[in-house]
Scaffold this motif. Structure first.
Motif, PDB file in Angstrom:
ATOM      1  N   HIS A   1      -3.860 -14.517   1.332  1.00  0.00           N
ATOM      2  CA  HIS A   1      -4.687 -15.532   0.682  1.00  0.00           C
ATOM      3  C   HIS A   1      -6.157 -15.506   1.125  1.00  0.00           C
ATOM      4  O   HIS A   1      -6.469 -15.098   2.244  1.00  0.00           O
ATOM      5  CB  HIS A   1      -4.120 -16.937   0.935  1.00  0.00           C
ATOM      6  N   LEU A   2      -7.001 -15.981   0.242  1.00  0.00           N
ATOM      7  CA  LEU A   2      -8.442 -16.093   0.501  1.00  0.00           C
ATOM      8  C   LEU A   2      -8.895 -17.491   0.091  1.00  0.00           C
ATOM      9  O   LEU A   2      -8.290 -18.101  -0.784  1.00  0.00           O
ATOM     10  CB  LEU A   2      -9.236 -15.126  -0.403  1.00  0.00           C
ATOM     11  N   ARG A   3      -9.986 -17.950   0.719  1.00  0.00           N
ATOM     12  CA  ARG A   3     -10.589 -19.200   0.250  1.00  0.00           C
ATOM     13  C   ARG A   3     -11.981 -18.918  -0.313  1.00  0.00           C
ATOM     14  O   ARG A   3     -12.821 -18.345   0.370  1.00  0.00           O
ATOM     15  CB  ARG A   3     -10.716 -20.207   1.395  1.00  0.00           C
ATOM     16  N   PHE A   4     -12.171 -19.303  -1.560  1.00  0.00           N
ATOM     17  CA  PHE A   4     -13.492 -19.210  -2.199  1.00  0.00           C
ATOM     18  C   PHE A   4     -14.102 -20.603  -2.195  1.00  0.00           C
ATOM     19  O   PHE A   4     -13.493 -21.544  -2.704  1.00  0.00           O
ATOM     20  CB  PHE A   4     -13.356 -18.762  -3.664  1.00  0.00           C
ATOM     21  N   ALA A   5     -15.309 -20.742  -1.631  1.00  0.00           N
ATOM     22  CA  ALA A   5     -16.012 -22.040  -1.681  1.00  0.00           C
ATOM     23  C   ALA A   5     -17.042 -21.963  -2.806  1.00  0.00           C
ATOM     24  O   ALA A   5     -17.925 -21.107  -2.758  1.00  0.00           O
ATOM     25  CB  ALA A   5     -16.691 -22.324  -0.347  1.00  0.00           C
ATOM     26  N   TYR A   6     -16.918 -22.839  -3.802  1.00  0.00           N
ATOM     27  CA  TYR A   6     -17.912 -22.782  -4.892  1.00  0.00           C
ATOM     28  C   TYR A   6     -19.124 -23.646  -4.566  1.00  0.00           C
ATOM     29  O   TYR A   6     -19.514 -24.541  -5.305  1.00  0.00           O
ATOM     30  CB  TYR A   6     -17.324 -23.078  -6.273  1.00  0.00           C
ATOM     31  N   THR A   7     -19.719 -23.287  -3.437  1.00  0.00           N
ATOM     32  CA  THR A   7     -20.905 -23.991  -2.947  1.00  0.00           C
ATOM     33  C   THR A   7     -22.172 -23.216  -3.305  1.00  0.00           C
ATOM     34  O   THR A   7     -23.158 -23.248  -2.566  1.00  0.00           O
ATOM     35  CB  THR A   7     -20.797 -24.183  -1.423  1.00  0.00           C
ATOM     36  N   ARG A   8     -22.117 -22.496  -4.421  1.00  0.00           N
ATOM     37  CA  ARG A   8     -23.294 -21.818  -4.968  1.00  0.00           C
ATOM     38  C   ARG A   8     -23.361 -22.149  -6.449  1.00  0.00           C
ATOM     39  O   ARG A   8     -22.348 -22.457  -7.070  1.00  0.00           O
ATOM     40  CB  ARG A   8     -23.195 -20.291  -4.786  1.00  0.00           C
ATOM     41  N   ASP A   9     -24.553 -22.025  -7.009  1.00  0.00           N
ATOM     42  CA  ASP A   9     -24.742 -22.406  -8.405  1.00  0.00           C
ATOM     43  C   ASP A   9     -24.114 -21.383  -9.362  1.00  0.00           C
ATOM     44  O   ASP A   9     -23.659 -20.321  -8.930  1.00  0.00           O
ATOM     45  CB  ASP A   9     -26.244 -22.545  -8.680  1.00  0.00           C
ATOM     46  N   LEU A  10     -24.115 -21.712 -10.649  1.00  0.00           N
ATOM     47  CA  LEU A  10     -23.405 -20.881 -11.636  1.00  0.00           C
ATOM     48  C   LEU A  10     -23.898 -19.432 -11.679  1.00  0.00           C
ATOM     49  O   LEU A  10     -23.082 -18.513 -11.796  1.00  0.00           O
ATOM     50  CB  LEU A  10     -23.523 -21.512 -13.025  1.00  0.00           C
ATOM     51  N   ASP A  11     -25.223 -19.207 -11.566  1.00  0.00           N
ATOM     52  CA  ASP A  11     -25.725 -17.832 -11.652  1.00  0.00           C
ATOM     53  C   ASP A  11     -25.179 -16.959 -10.524  1.00  0.00           C
ATOM     54  O   ASP A  11     -24.604 -15.901 -10.777  1.00  0.00           O
ATOM     55  CB  ASP A  11     -27.257 -17.794 -11.673  1.00  0.00           C
ATOM     56  N   PRO A  12     -25.357 -17.373  -9.255  1.00  0.00           N
ATOM     57  CA  PRO A  12     -24.752 -16.566  -8.189  1.00  0.00           C
ATOM     58  C   PRO A  12     -23.232 -16.465  -8.308  1.00  0.00           C
ATOM     59  O   PRO A  12     -22.659 -15.421  -7.970  1.00  0.00           O
ATOM     60  CB  PRO A  12     -25.158 -17.274  -6.890  1.00  0.00           C
TER      61      PRO A  12
ATOM     62  N   ALA B   1     -21.540 -16.303 -11.090  1.00  0.00           N
ATOM     63  CA  ALA B   1     -21.279 -15.291 -12.121  1.00  0.00           C
ATOM     64  C   ALA B   1     -21.527 -13.892 -11.550  1.00  0.00           C
ATOM     65  O   ALA B   1     -20.751 -12.954 -11.786  1.00  0.00           O
ATOM     66  CB  ALA B   1     -22.166 -15.540 -13.335  1.00  0.00           C
ATOM     67  N   GLU B   2     -22.582 -13.770 -10.769  1.00  0.00           N
ATOM     68  CA  GLU B   2     -22.893 -12.476 -10.134  1.00  0.00           C
ATOM     69  C   GLU B   2     -21.760 -12.087  -9.171  1.00  0.00           C
ATOM     70  O   GLU B   2     -21.337 -10.925  -9.126  1.00  0.00           O
ATOM     71  CB  GLU B   2     -24.242 -12.620  -9.400  1.00  0.00           C
ATOM     72  N   ALA B   3     -21.248 -13.066  -8.440  1.00  0.00           N
ATOM     73  CA  ALA B   3     -20.148 -12.789  -7.495  1.00  0.00           C
ATOM     74  C   ALA B   3     -18.926 -12.278  -8.255  1.00  0.00           C
ATOM     75  O   ALA B   3     -18.282 -11.311  -7.838  1.00  0.00           O
ATOM     76  CB  ALA B   3     -19.799 -14.050  -6.704  1.00  0.00           C
ATOM     77  N   VAL B   4     -18.634 -12.921  -9.372  1.00  0.00           N
ATOM     78  CA  VAL B   4     -17.462 -12.512 -10.166  1.00  0.00           C
ATOM     79  C   VAL B   4     -17.644 -11.063 -10.645  1.00  0.00           C
ATOM     80  O   VAL B   4     -16.720 -10.249 -10.562  1.00  0.00           O
ATOM     81  CB  VAL B   4     -17.226 -13.474 -11.351  1.00  0.00           C
ATOM     82  N   GLU B   5     -18.849 -10.739 -11.095  1.00  0.00           N
ATOM     83  CA  GLU B   5     -19.102  -9.349 -11.532  1.00  0.00           C
ATOM     84  C   GLU B   5     -18.902  -8.362 -10.400  1.00  0.00           C
ATOM     85  O   GLU B   5     -18.298  -7.302 -10.555  1.00  0.00           O
ATOM     86  CB  GLU B   5     -20.541  -9.219 -12.044  1.00  0.00           C
ATOM     87  N   ARG B   6     -19.428  -8.726  -9.237  1.00  0.00           N
ATOM     88  CA  ARG B   6     -19.298  -7.822  -8.087  1.00  0.00           C
ATOM     89  C   ARG B   6     -17.832  -7.653  -7.686  1.00  0.00           C
ATOM     90  O   ARG B   6     -17.392  -6.560  -7.347  1.00  0.00           O
ATOM     91  CB  ARG B   6     -20.091  -8.360  -6.891  1.00  0.00           C
ATOM     92  N   ILE B   7     -17.086  -8.769  -7.704  1.00  0.00           N
ATOM     93  CA  ILE B   7     -15.663  -8.679  -7.328  1.00  0.00           C
ATOM     94  C   ILE B   7     -14.927  -7.812  -8.346  1.00  0.00           C
ATOM     95  O   ILE B   7     -14.091  -6.974  -7.995  1.00  0.00           O
ATOM     96  CB  ILE B   7     -15.025 -10.087  -7.213  1.00  0.00           C
ATOM     97  N   ALA B   8     -15.273  -7.987  -9.625  1.00  0.00           N
ATOM     98  CA  ALA B   8     -14.626  -7.194 -10.681  1.00  0.00           C
ATOM     99  C   ALA B   8     -14.877  -5.707 -10.453  1.00  0.00           C
ATOM    100  O   ALA B   8     -13.947  -4.887 -10.533  1.00  0.00           O
ATOM    101  CB  ALA B   8     -15.142  -7.629 -12.045  1.00  0.00           C
ATOM    102  N   SER B   9     -16.123  -5.349 -10.127  1.00  0.00           N
ATOM    103  CA  SER B   9     -16.417  -3.916  -9.934  1.00  0.00           C
ATOM    104  C   SER B   9     -15.701  -3.397  -8.688  1.00  0.00           C
ATOM    105  O   SER B   9     -15.210  -2.272  -8.660  1.00  0.00           O
ATOM    106  CB  SER B   9     -17.922  -3.667  -9.863  1.00  0.00           C
TER     107      SER B   9
END
Ligand code: PMP
Length: 399
Positions: A373-384, A386-394
């Motif tokens: 398991h991992l914990r993701f904290a959504y303590t960043r705004d939508l743009d970062p 979205a960028e994080a999701v792209e990076r994780i996808a790649s």
């Protein structure tokens, strides 16, 4: 207790109980993230358990006024009378719970409040039931006090919470208290009024106290915002803080609510352990319950909700397993996709090194299933985000 002879230079070894306290794995990760940033890499921080928002302006202004007026001396150990009244009033207005200032003690953060409650309640050897996963400090502080944490694995079937039914099955002699958090860290899951009432009834039947950590109170999304204090104060301790909802992590200010008798004992403990909580912070916090501040906090709550509604489906799309929708706090506790072979520690290390996204491994919150398991904290705004999701996808494509 025998002291280990592992001191290299012949000096007195440090206490075994203190040496047994574990560090947060996430701190090592954070240090590495800062190293990478210093070397010019872009890092998206989803590991940090605090709001990215600044302390609301009216609170800052009240703090500045307190400093300008020289309000820097000790307060009473239980906190400023006005602040205890303001906290009690907040319970009345928002939750319809009738409390007086005599039921509230102001402490140096929820961390200080936890120390006070555990110290007030527990004899050495007492057992305290906690869910696994849960906030790591419970275990560490309990051991430091000579109490015994009884970790009970909790999974998606009970929304990662210690429910009355789960607690009853795991009950063992010597359990003197049970700790739950709602909304919870690391799972964001919320206990409703019924679940809290059932836990309280079970504890009372078994002669144990219920400790509810409500530090993420207010940060709930489309579910009722409740407090365990609606159940009365018998054998109930509620921990809270200005850190999360009120955006005041660094001010170090929290509180505990309990029976008058327990508050009197904790007052004496506080005198001896802390003298009192931070004075300018207490004056600043008087502005926390003003309508102007509450309006700012409401807009932030909505921003967190929007972030959750973006990140939750995006992570599921990438194969992360988040079976239940987490209704509170700012965390998503996600199971690694089946096809990921490495454990969560190796995964987060590679994720950071290779694509610059920092998340917390499950190991910080317990042993059961932590490696998956991992914990993701959504303590960043939508743009970062979205960028994080792209990076994780790649990153996932390359696995
Ligand atoms: N309880 C929980 C569940 C937490 O997540 C935290 C902080 N991350 C604390 C207590 C302690 O918070 P503080 O001392 O800042 O109030």
């Amino acid at each position: 207790m025998s002291r280990g002879r592992d001191s290299l230079d012949g000096s007195v070894p440090l206490a075994a109980r203190a040496r047994a306290v574990q560090p947060f794995h996430v701190m090592r990760l954070l240090a590495r993230a800062h190293e990478l940033e210093a070397a010019g890499r872009s890092i998206i921080h989803l590991e940090v358990g605090e709001p990215d928002f600044a302390t609301p302006e009216p609170i800052l202004a009240a703090g500045q006024r307190a400093l300008a007026a020289g309000l820097t001396h000790y307060t009473p150990a239980a906190g400023l009378a006005e602040l205890r009244r303001a906290i009690a009033g907040h319970y009345g207005r928002r939750y319809g719970v009738d409390l007086g200032p005599e039921h509230i003690l102001v402490a140096p953060g929820a961390s200080g409040a936890l120390q006070l409650v555990f110290s007030a309640l527990l004899e050495p050897g007492d057992r305290v039931m906690i869910g696994d996963p849960s906030y790591p400090c419970y275990r560490q502080v309990l051991r430091l006090l000579g109490a015994e944490p009884l970790s009970v694995p909790v999974g998606a079937d009970s929304d990662f919470q210690l429910t009355a039914e789960r607690a009853e099955r795991a009950w063992s002699p010597g359990v003197r208290a049970l700790v739950v958090a709602s909304p919870a860290n690391p799972t964001g899951s919320v206990l409703d009024a019924r679940a809290l009432a059932d836990l309280h009834a079970l504890c009372r039947e078994r002669g144990a106290a219920l400790i509810v950590d409500e530090i993420y109170q207010g940060l709930v999304y489309r579910v009722p915002d409740v407090t365990a204090l609606a159940l009365g104060l018998d054998d109930l301790y509620v921990i809270n803080s200005f850190s999360k909802y009120f955006g005041m992590t660094g001010w170090r200010l929290g509180w505990v609510a309990g029976s008058v008798e327990s508050i009197q004992v904790m007052d004496r403990l506080s005198q001896n352990l802390f003298i009192a909580a931070n004075t300018p912070a207490q004056h600043a916090a008087l502005a926390a319950f003003e309508p102007e501040t509450l309006a700012i906090l409401e807009s932030r709550r909505l921003a967190f909700e929007t972030r959750r509604d973006f990140l939750l489906p995006a992570l599921r799309e990438l194969g992360f397993r988040i079976p239940n929708r987490p209704d509170g706090a700012f965390y998503l506790y996600a199971g690694l996709p089946e096809r990921v072979r490495e454990d969560s520690m190796a995964f987060v290390t590679r994720l950071l090194e290779e694509v610059g996204v920092a998340v917390t491994p499950g190991h910080d919150f317990g042993d059961h299933a932590a490696g998956r398991h991992l914990r993701f904290a959504y303590t960043r705004d939508l743009d970062p985000l979205a960028e994080a999701v792209e990076r994780i996808a790649s990153f996932m494509e390359r696995l």
